[in-house]
Design a protein around this motif. Sequence first.
Motif, PDB file in Angstrom:
ATOM      1  N   ASP A   1       0.843  -1.185   0.000  1.00  0.00           N
ATOM      2  CA  ASP A   1       0.000   0.000   0.000  1.00  0.00           C
ATOM      3  C   ASP A   1       0.883   1.242   0.000  1.00  0.00           C
ATOM      4  N   GLY A   2       0.273   2.413  -0.152  1.00  0.00           N
ATOM      5  CA  GLY A   2       1.060   3.639  -0.203  1.00  0.00           C
ATOM      6  C   GLY A   2       1.769   3.776  -1.543  1.00  0.00           C
ATOM      7  N   PRO A   3       2.760   4.666  -1.636  1.00  0.00           N
ATOM      8  CA  PRO A   3       3.431   4.944  -2.915  1.00  0.00           C
ATOM      9  C   PRO A   3       4.524   3.947  -3.296  1.00  0.00           C
ATOM     10  N   VAL A   4       4.774   2.949  -2.443  1.00  0.00           N
ATOM     11  CA  VAL A   4       5.858   1.989  -2.686  1.00  0.00           C
ATOM     12  C   VAL A   4       5.377   0.855  -3.583  1.00  0.00           C
ATOM     13  N   PHE A   5       6.238   0.423  -4.533  1.00  0.00           N
ATOM     14  CA  PHE A   5       5.889  -0.679  -5.435  1.00  0.00           C
ATOM     15  C   PHE A   5       6.698  -1.916  -5.072  1.00  0.00           C
ATOM     16  N   LYS A   6       5.993  -3.019  -4.786  1.00  0.00           N
ATOM     17  CA  LYS A   6       6.627  -4.302  -4.507  1.00  0.00           C
ATOM     18  C   LYS A   6       5.687  -5.426  -4.938  1.00  0.00           C
ATOM     19  N   ILE A   7       6.235  -6.419  -5.631  1.00  0.00           N
ATOM     20  CA  ILE A   7       5.485  -7.643  -5.897  1.00  0.00           C
ATOM     21  C   ILE A   7       6.404  -8.826  -5.598  1.00  0.00           C
TER      22      ILE A   7
ATOM     23  N   VAL B   1      16.701  12.827   8.857  1.00  0.00           N
ATOM     24  CA  VAL B   1      17.921  12.152   9.289  1.00  0.00           C
ATOM     25  C   VAL B   1      18.521  11.437   8.083  1.00  0.00           C
ATOM     26  N   LYS B   2      19.798  11.105   8.169  1.00  0.00           N
ATOM     27  CA  LYS B   2      20.471  10.410   7.064  1.00  0.00           C
ATOM     28  C   LYS B   2      19.873   9.014   6.899  1.00  0.00           C
ATOM     29  N   PRO B   3      19.572   8.598   5.664  1.00  0.00           N
ATOM     30  CA  PRO B   3      19.021   7.257   5.441  1.00  0.00           C
ATOM     31  C   PRO B   3      20.058   6.191   5.745  1.00  0.00           C
ATOM     32  N   GLY B   4      19.586   4.949   5.888  1.00  0.00           N
ATOM     33  CA  GLY B   4      20.505   3.885   6.269  1.00  0.00           C
ATOM     34  C   GLY B   4      20.302   2.585   5.524  1.00  0.00           C
ATOM     35  N   LEU B   5      21.219   1.652   5.791  1.00  0.00           N
ATOM     36  CA  LEU B   5      21.132   0.310   5.232  1.00  0.00           C
ATOM     37  C   LEU B   5      20.042  -0.502   5.916  1.00  0.00           C
ATOM     38  N   THR B   6      19.862  -0.269   7.207  1.00  0.00           N
ATOM     39  CA  THR B   6      18.896  -1.045   7.968  1.00  0.00           C
ATOM     40  C   THR B   6      18.263  -0.184   9.049  1.00  0.00           C
ATOM     41  N   CYS B   7      17.068  -0.599   9.459  1.00  0.00           N
ATOM     42  CA  CYS B   7      16.357   0.113  10.519  1.00  0.00           C
ATOM     43  C   CYS B   7      15.321  -0.851  11.108  1.00  0.00           C
ATOM     44  N   TYR B   8      14.368  -0.342  11.865  1.00  0.00           N
ATOM     45  CA  TYR B   8      13.358  -1.204  12.474  1.00  0.00           C
ATOM     46  C   TYR B   8      12.556  -1.970  11.426  1.00  0.00           C
TER      47      TYR B   8
ATOM     48  N   ARG C   1      15.218   3.653   5.314  1.00  0.00           N
ATOM     49  CA  ARG C   1      15.641   3.362   3.955  1.00  0.00           C
ATOM     50  C   ARG C   1      15.386   4.562   3.055  1.00  0.00           C
ATOM     51  N   PRO C   2      16.335   4.877   2.146  1.00  0.00           N
ATOM     52  CA  PRO C   2      16.180   6.045   1.269  1.00  0.00           C
ATOM     53  C   PRO C   2      15.095   5.814   0.226  1.00  0.00           C
ATOM     54  N   PRO C   3      14.099   6.684   0.158  1.00  0.00           N
ATOM     55  CA  PRO C   3      13.005   6.498  -0.795  1.00  0.00           C
ATOM     56  C   PRO C   3      13.362   6.973  -2.200  1.00  0.00           C
ATOM     57  N   ILE C   4      12.580   6.487  -3.177  1.00  0.00           N
ATOM     58  CA  ILE C   4      12.702   6.933  -4.560  1.00  0.00           C
ATOM     59  C   ILE C   4      11.961   8.265  -4.697  1.00  0.00           C
ATOM     60  N   PRO C   5      12.498   9.231  -5.445  1.00  0.00           N
ATOM     61  CA  PRO C   5      11.844  10.545  -5.567  1.00  0.00           C
ATOM     62  C   PRO C   5      10.369  10.485  -5.932  1.00  0.00           C
ATOM     63  N   ARG C   6       9.964   9.555  -6.789  1.00  0.00           N
ATOM     64  CA  ARG C   6       8.545   9.480  -7.159  1.00  0.00           C
ATOM     65  C   ARG C   6       7.672   9.077  -5.977  1.00  0.00           C
ATOM     66  N   GLU C   7       8.260   8.351  -5.021  1.00  0.00           N
ATOM     67  CA  GLU C   7       7.527   7.992  -3.809  1.00  0.00           C
ATOM     68  C   GLU C   7       7.375   9.209  -2.909  1.00  0.00           C
ATOM     69  N   VAL C   8       8.438   9.992  -2.814  1.00  0.00           N
ATOM     70  CA  VAL C   8       8.430  11.179  -1.949  1.00  0.00           C
ATOM     71  C   VAL C   8       7.400  12.194  -2.431  1.00  0.00           C
ATOM     72  N   GLU C   9       7.163  12.236  -3.733  1.00  0.00           N
ATOM     73  CA  GLU C   9       6.169  13.160  -4.285  1.00  0.00           C
ATOM     74  C   GLU C   9       4.774  12.901  -3.715  1.00  0.00           C
ATOM     75  N   SER C  10       4.543  11.674  -3.247  1.00  0.00           N
ATOM     76  CA  SER C  10       3.242  11.310  -2.693  1.00  0.00           C
ATOM     77  C   SER C  10       3.213  11.383  -1.166  1.00  0.00           C
ATOM     78  N   TYR C  11       4.332  11.751  -0.541  1.00  0.00           N
ATOM     79  CA  TYR C  11       4.397  11.823   0.917  1.00  0.00           C
ATOM     80  C   TYR C  11       3.522  12.947   1.457  1.00  0.00           C
ATOM     81  N   SER C  12       2.934  12.695   2.604  1.00  0.00           N
ATOM     82  CA  SER C  12       2.269  13.758   3.346  1.00  0.00           C
ATOM     83  C   SER C  12       3.340  14.511   4.127  1.00  0.00           C
TER      84      SER C  12
END
Length: 225
Positions: A106-112, A170-177, A150-161
């Motif tokens: 759900d949201g602006p992220v694409f995964k299958i 904060v600086k993005p990372g390799l891993t998080c919660y 995790r660093p988002p793709i610019p097209r995803e950020v365009e849909s952010y609230s």
Amino acid sequence: MQGKVSDKKVLMTKKNVAIDINNNKIYLFFKRLLDILGSIFALIIFSPVFLIVSILIKLDSPEGSIIFAQDRNGLNGEVFKMYKFRSMVPNAEELLEDLKHKNEMDGPVFKIKDDPRLTKVGKVIRKFSIDEFPQFVNVLKGDMSLVGPRPPIPREVESYSAYEMQRLYVKPGLTCYWQIGGRNSIGFDEWMELDLKYISERSMLVDIKIILSTIKKLFGDKNAS
């Protein structure tokens, strides 16, 4: 949208409750030191993996590049090139439009789950998260940290609230919660909440705990893709 109180940034949540971000200079110094030492160590230790994977990618899909560099949003939204081992066919981005209706997130992220754009080698390195290893170079350069959202793709950020944009402070990372909590099995809203949870709790102890938990889950995570 940003304000400083002492050495912390104050952000507003959906409930208008202020979240303190730990920007203590001592913490940031040791966090960066850990990033530098950790990424150098990883690049040395995994150098044989880099060589083997590079050869396999070329044998499996010779028409494409070994490293896939993609625009991502980093600290304060600044765009940088994030590196990955190429796990998809060379024209993967062109094929995306025809697959959007199959999105499982759900949201602006694409995964299958069974992305048809994945190569044979790509499926394996995705399963074991090896495709992410080149990002140790991003960490060494300072684009990313070992631990962070995790660093988002610019097209995803365009849909952010405005609320979701706060994860870019904060600086993005390799891993998080998100990585240690279920990855793609977690919905977008919960993912954003986990990132803000990290932002409000981050410390050297939290970072080290997340790194250790990530190492335990690194190989064969059923949620990796």
